[in-house]
Design an enzyme around this catalytic site. Structure first.
Site, PDB file in Angstrom:
ATOM      1  N   ARG A  59       0.813  -1.212   0.000  1.00 20.12           N
ATOM      2  CA  ARG A  59       0.000   0.000   0.000  1.00 20.12           C
ATOM      3  C   ARG A  59       0.852   1.271   0.000  1.00 20.12           C
ATOM      4  NH1 ARG A  59      -4.009  -2.055   2.190  1.00 20.12           N
ATOM      5  NH2 ARG A  59      -2.378  -3.252   3.129  1.00 20.12           N
ATOM      6  N   THR A  60       1.773   1.360   0.954  1.00 18.69           N
ATOM      7  CA  THR A  60       2.553   2.586   1.101  1.00 18.69           C
ATOM      8  C   THR A  60       3.395   2.837  -0.142  1.00 18.69           C
ATOM      9  OG1 THR A  60       2.639   2.130   3.443  1.00 18.69           O
ATOM     10  CG2 THR A  60       4.122   3.811   2.634  1.00 18.69           C
ATOM     11  N   LYS A  87      24.270  -7.803  -0.908  1.00 22.02           N
ATOM     12  CA  LYS A  87      25.685  -8.140  -1.107  1.00 22.02           C
ATOM     13  C   LYS A  87      26.566  -7.465  -0.064  1.00 22.02           C
ATOM     14  CE  LYS A  87      24.771  -8.177  -6.064  1.00 22.02           C
ATOM     15  NZ  LYS A  87      24.912  -7.363  -7.271  1.00 22.02           N
ATOM     16  N   ARG A 109      11.757   3.232   3.520  1.00 18.69           N
ATOM     17  CA  ARG A 109      11.245   2.411   4.621  1.00 18.69           C
ATOM     18  C   ARG A 109      12.375   1.494   5.053  1.00 18.69           C
ATOM     19  NH1 ARG A 109       5.638  -0.795   4.916  1.00 18.69           N
ATOM     20  NH2 ARG A 109       5.033   1.322   5.490  1.00 18.69           N
ATOM     21  N   HIS A 137       5.764   6.505  11.354  1.00 20.14           N
ATOM     22  CA  HIS A 137       5.253   6.355   9.988  1.00 20.14           C
ATOM     23  C   HIS A 137       4.412   7.607   9.740  1.00 20.14           C
ATOM     24  CE1 HIS A 137       3.812   4.887   6.326  1.00 20.14           C
ATOM     25  NE2 HIS A 137       3.217   3.771   6.680  1.00 20.14           N
TER      26      HIS A 137
END
Lengths: 309, 203
Positions: A59-60, A87, A109, A137
């Site tokens: 969603r975000t 890596k 995020r 958030h």
């Protein structure tokens, strides 16, 4: 002419009430834009934005991407699963390599609290926090406030209860800050084990009984049971959680008033909220998703206007 | 066209420049009576072209064009019995070409267009036509609401010789030759307490 007091959106606690009002007022204009036959404006033609998601998101990520595209920005997105982070590259190296491609803004995020703040001090770009661990958030809290304002006229003076896993929830923390700054009263509700020990220091009260909490509130924000973050057992099992803290139509119908039901998604249907509540007329869950695009457009537009050529 | 008095003549204002250069000096370009005469003339010119307005949409450009648009629509309804008048307001903030080139960000205003402009005759209404860049932005912005049959431009004040783009009004209230350090101020009774147009010279 108003502008934001910050160059990054790292969390609600780093901005002030004027910033929140400016974002929500600007979002009003963008909500009108995204309901036009042609839903795009050319403002950010010369801005490039990278969306870096080190944690899963549907969603975000989609909401941010759509918001950026509606503003005509150039967008690139990646998630850690396909990146060189696997890596062994460090966060700053990863981001600086992206910035070397002339990127103006980074939406990130990350699973570590404070990751966005850390990044903002080490790289030259405008940073938007799209969730950092159990910390903040901010855009979710802003879209929740926007939705409350849209449904109830204003946030000031309203009573909001946040139900569920407060301990691991960045949505809860950002919401508490944002709602209190706008003059709302906040209670939390959920299993005692999932309530932070010092929650009172935030000016928030704890109500262990869901029915009492709902009787008190105007808005119930039902959080998801985040099974992926529950490393030890915080409650006996999901069935018991549902019996004590699950929201059903029966409970809603027995209240002496109509409340607004919110959920940041993704929903565990039948756990924190039943299907008939999620799809019923108390629920504003899909409005939240629509408003999310408008609010993120506002945040990106306002931050971009502070980027100097 | 009873009100079509010859008002399109150009005003010479160069003499104000000799005033004190450190203070602002102001000159009245139009008083309330003159504004009223011009509004009626513009309304008549619109009727001459658009008849009953059944296929026409008036669009006031936010923020200052909305006052003129509201005034004209009132005159058309009350004094000329135009019953079916469609009026909308268009905000051009997100379509401007100077985003991030200005010191301060622009504040957005409300867009209010509750109809599709597809195949309609659109009339943009703004108070002052200066560089033409706002109208350029409006031409792009209106496309989000469909493909109009035609677009015309009505302005109260036309600042001739200061255009950056090839844009000219179809209906003009008054033409002025204001130079760049002069500012044209349009005042409306409902917002500023009086109907008047001033020219202000910055020292």
């Amino acid at each position: 002419m108003k502008e934001l007091s910050v160059n990054h959106l790292l969390g609600i606690k780093y901005i002030n009430t004027n910033d929140i009002n400016l974002i929500l007022e600007t979002a009003d204009q963008f909500k009108e834009v995204i309901n036009r036959p042609i839903k795009k404006v050319p403002s950010l033609r010369d801005i490039t934005i990278a969306n870096i998601f080190f944690e899963n998101s549907t969603r975000t990520k989609l909401s941010f991407e759509l918001a950026q595209k509606r503003l005509s920005a150039d967008v690139m997105s990646f998630s850690s699963a396909q990146s060189s982070v696997k890596k062994g590259e460090t966060l700053i190296d990863t981001v600086n390599n992206i910035l070397a491609m002339k990127v103006d803004m980074v939406v990130m995020r990350h699973s570590s609290p404070g990751a966005a703040h850390f990044l903002s001090q080490h790289v030259k770009a405008s940073i938007v926090n799209a969730g950092d661990g159990a910390h903040e958030h901010p855009t979710q809290a802003l879209l929740d406030s926007y939705t409350i304002r849209e449904k109830l006229g204003e946030v000031a003076g309203k009573k909001i209860v946040i139900v569920g896993d407060i301990l691991h929830s960045r949505v809860a923390l950002s919401n508490i800050f944002a709602l209190q700054m706008q003059g709302a009263e906040v209670k939390v509700c959920g299993p005692k084990t999932l309530i932070p020990q010092y929650i009172n220091s935030l000016g928030v009260t704890y109500e262990p009984n869901l029915i009492k909490a709902l009787e008190w509130c105007d808005v119930a924000n039902m959080l998801r049971v985040q099974n992926e973050r529950l490393d030890v057992s915080y409650f006996p099992n999901t069935r018991e959680y549902t019996q004590q803290f699950g929201l059903t139509n029966e409970i809603l119908n027995n209240l002496n008033k109509k409340i607004v039901v919110m959920h940041p998604g993704p929903i565990n249907r039948g756990v924190e909220i039943t299907s008939d509540v999620a799809d019923g007329n108390h629920s504003v869950i899909l409005d939240q998703v629509e408003n999310g695009v408008a609010v993120r457009m506002a945040v990106i537009y306002l931050l971009a206007s502070k980027i100097k050529n | 066209m009873i009100f079509a008095i010859a008002f399109d003549n150009v005003i010479e204002i160069s003499y104000i420049c000799s005033h004190n250069t450190h203070n602002m000096s102001q000159k009245t370009l139009l008083n309330s009576k003159e504004v009223n005469i011009i509004l009626h003339r513009l309304a008549c010119q619109l009727i001459e072209k658009h008849l009953d307005f059944s296929n026409t949409i008036l669009i006031g450009i936010q923020p200052r064009g909305t006052f003129l648009a509201n005034r004209l629509s009132q005159i058309l309804k009350n004094d000329y019995q135009v019953s079916d008048l469609k009026l909308g307001f268009l905000d051009i903030t997100f379509f401007r070409d100077d985003f991030r080139r200005n010191e301060k960000p622009f504040e957005a205003n409300q867009t209010q267009i509750e109809f599709l402009v597809e195949d309609k005759n659109v009339v943009f209404i703004d108070d002052v036509l200066y560089t033409g860049r706002s109208i350029r932005a409006a031409l792009t912005a209106i496309q989000s609401f469909g493909r109009p049959k035609s677009i015309e431009l009505l302005t109260l004040i036309d600042r001739r010789f200061s255009r950056d783009l090839p844009i000219q009004p179809d209906y003009r209230g008054r033409q002025v030759d204001a130079i760049n350090n002069e500012k044209v101020l349009v005042k409306w009774a409902e917002n500023d307490g009086e109907d008047a147009v001033y020219i202000e010279v910055k020292g």
